[in-house]
Scaffold this motif. Structure first.
Motif, mmCIF file in Angstrom:
data_model
loop_
_atom_site.group_PDB
_atom_site.id
_atom_site.type_symbol
_atom_site.label_atom_id
_atom_site.label_comp_id
_atom_site.label_asym_id
_atom_site.label_seq_id
_atom_site.Cartn_x
_atom_site.Cartn_y
_atom_site.Cartn_z
ATOM 1 N N SER A 90 0.923 -1.152 -0.047
ATOM 2 C CA SER A 90 0.180 0.025 -0.095
ATOM 3 C C SER A 90 0.687 1.318 -0.110
ATOM 4 O O SER A 90 0.283 2.309 -0.364
ATOM 5 C CB SER A 90 -0.774 0.034 1.198
ATOM 6 O OG SER A 90 -0.270 -0.044 2.487
ATOM 7 N N GLY A 97 -5.075 -3.316 -10.279
ATOM 8 C CA GLY A 97 -5.556 -2.224 -9.428
ATOM 9 C C GLY A 97 -4.954 -2.331 -8.175
ATOM 10 O O GLY A 97 -5.326 -2.274 -7.138
ATOM 11 N N SER A 98 -3.917 -3.325 -8.086
ATOM 12 C CA SER A 98 -3.157 -3.635 -6.807
ATOM 13 C C SER A 98 -2.310 -2.558 -6.326
ATOM 14 O O SER A 98 -1.518 -1.877 -7.189
ATOM 15 C CB SER A 98 -2.600 -4.913 -6.813
ATOM 16 O OG SER A 98 -1.503 -5.077 -7.611
ATOM 17 N N SER A 157 -4.061 1.004 -6.753
ATOM 18 C CA SER A 157 -5.346 0.775 -6.187
ATOM 19 C C SER A 157 -6.120 2.227 -5.974
ATOM 20 O O SER A 157 -5.566 3.176 -5.389
ATOM 21 C CB SER A 157 -5.410 -0.118 -4.949
ATOM 22 O OG SER A 157 -4.646 0.719 -3.921
ATOM 23 N N LYS A 179 -4.431 5.478 -13.521
ATOM 24 C CA LYS A 179 -3.431 4.441 -13.416
ATOM 25 C C LYS A 179 -2.418 4.428 -14.537
ATOM 26 O O LYS A 179 -1.168 4.133 -14.407
ATOM 27 C CB LYS A 179 -4.175 3.204 -13.541
ATOM 28 C CG LYS A 179 -5.183 2.720 -12.367
ATOM 29 C CD LYS A 179 -5.978 1.345 -12.735
ATOM 30 C CE LYS A 179 -6.899 0.905 -11.651
ATOM 31 N NZ LYS A 179 -7.837 -0.206 -11.856
#
Length: 349
Positions: free
Chosen positions: A217, A258-259, A263, A270
Motif C-alpha cells: 500500500s 489495481g493493486s 489501487s 492508473k
C-alpha cells in the motif's frame, strides 16, 4: 537482347525467397506477440497497456528497411479483424498500427540513430522520438476510429487513448532494446560462476522487489531503480533490458488489476502512474547502459592508441626499449646527485 545468366537468376530468386521469409517471420511475430499483449486488455477486449508488436515492428524496420511495412500491416489486420468492430474501422486501425512504427523509424533515421544503442543520444532518441512521440499517431487514430464507429463513447476517448498510447510506447521502450541487445549477444565462454550467479541474482532481485512494490500500500516502486543501475553498470544493455522488462511487466499486471500503488485510481490515473514508472525505468536502463558503453569504448580506444604508440616507438628504436614518462626524470635526478658534494666532507684542493 542480353539474357540473364542462370547464376544471377538464382541469386535473384534467392533474394526474393529471403525477403519472403522475413516478411512471413515479421507477420507471425507480430500476430503472436499481439495475442500475448491482449491477455492484459483493459478496454473493449483490444486495448492493452502493453503492446509488444510495436517493438517488433520497429526492430524489423531498423534491420531490413521500409520494405517490411506490408508484413506489419498484414499482422495488424489479422489481429484486429477478429476484434472488430467492422471492416472499415479495422482497416483504419491496422493502418494506424502500421503508420506509427514507420513514422518512429523515419524520425530515428532522421537523427542518425544507431541500432547498437551505444551512445547517449541513441537512447534519448529511442525513448522520446521512437516511443513517446512516434506512438501518438496510433493511439490518436485508433481511439478516434473506435469513437467514430460507435464502439466507444466520446467520454471514453481519453482513458482509452491513455491505455493505447501506454501500450504502444511500452512495446518500443522494452521490446526494441531487448531485441537489439539479443541480436549481438553471445554466450560468454569461460565466465566465472560468480558472474552467472550475479546475473541470476540481479534478475531474481528485480522481480522480487517489483512484486513487493506493486503489492504494498506504500509507494515503493522506486526500489527497482538500484537494480537497474546495478544491471547497467555490470552488464550494460544486455543486462539492463531484461531487468527493465521484468519490472515493467509486473507493474503492468498490477495496474491492470489495481493493486498496490494503482489501487483506488480510475483508468486514466492508473495509466499516468504506469507510464511515469515505465518511462523512468526505461530511461534509467537505456541511458546508463549507453553511458557505460560509451565509457568502455573510449577506454578501449585509448588503450589501442597507447598500444599503437608503443609499437611505433619500438620500431623506431628496436635495440632500446621505449622510454617511459618517468625514466627521463629519474636519469636527471641521478646525474644531479652524482655531481653534488657529500654533506660534511672536505673539498679537494
Amino acid at each position: 537482347m542480353t539474357g540473364v545468366a542462370p547464376g544471377a537468376r538464382l541469386r535473384q530468386y534467392g533474394g526474393y525467397g529471403a525477403d519472403g521469409l522475413k516478411l512471413a517471420a515479421v507477420t507471425a511475430a507480430y500476430y503472436g506477440s499481439a495475442k500475448l499483449g491482449l491477455e492484459q486488455q483493459l478496454v473493449r477486449g483490444q486495448v492493452t497497456p502493453f503492446w509488444p508488436p510495436t517493438g517488433i515492428a520497429l526492430v524489423a524496420l531498423m534491420l531490413w528497411g521500409l520494405r517490411m511495412w506490408p508484413a506489419i500491416a498484414l499482422g495488424a489486420f489479422v489481429v484486429n479483424v477478429t476484434l472488430g468492430p467492422s471492416i472499415v474501422p479495422v482497416l483504419a486501425i491496422a493502418a494506424s498500427n502500421t503508420i506509427a512504427p514507420v513514422c518512429a523509424f523515419l524520425l530515428l533515421r532522421r537523427v542518425g540513430f544507431r541500432i547498437a544503442l551505444d551512445r547517449l543520444q541513441d537512447a534519448l532518441a529511442l525513448v522520446f522520438l521512437g516511443a513517446l512521440v512516434g506512438m501518438l499517431l496510433s493511439a490518436t487514430i485508433g481511439t478516434g476510429v473506435l469513437v467514430a464507429s460507435g464502439a466507444l463513447t466520446a467520454h471514453d476517448f481519453w482513458p482509452t487513448w491513455s491505455v493505447w498510447w501506454t501500450g504502444d510506447a511500452m512495446g518500443v521502450l522494452f521490446i526494441t532494446p531487448l531485441l537489439l541487445a539479443a541480436r549481438t549477444a553471445r554466450l560468454p565462454r569461460g565466465s566465472p560462476m560468480l558472474r552467472w550467479a550475479e546475473a541470476l541474482l540481479l534478475l531474481g532481485g528485480t522481480a522480487t522487489v517489483a512484486l513487493v512494490a506493486t503489492r504494498s500500500s506504500v509507494n515503493l516502486l522506486f526500489l527497482v531503480v538500484p537494480f537497474l543501475i546495478w544491471a547497467a553498470f555490470r552488464f550494460q544493455l544486455i543486462g539492463a533490458a531484461p531487468c527493465a522488462l521484468i519490472a515493467s511487466l509486473i507493474a503492468i499486471y498490477a495496474g491492470s488489476v489495481g493493486s498496490g500503488p494503482f489501487s483506488g485510481h480510475n483508468l486514466l490515473a492508473k495509466m499516468v502512474i504506469l507510464q511515469a514508472f515505465n518511462g523512468t525505468v526505461a530511461l534509467t536502463a537505456l541511458l546508463l547502459s549507453a553511458v557505460i558503453t560509451e565509457r568502455n569504448q573510449t577506454l578501449r580506444a585509448l588503450q589501442d592508441a597507447c598500444d599503437d604508440l608503443t609499437e611505433a616507438l619500438t620500431q623506431l628504436v628496436p635495440d632500446r626499449p621505449p622510454e617511459m614518462p618517468g625514466d627521463r626524470d629519474r636519469d636527471r635526478n641521478r646525474d644531479r646527485n652524482r655531481d653534488r658534494p657529500v654533506a660534511g666532507g672536505d673539498s679537494v684542493s
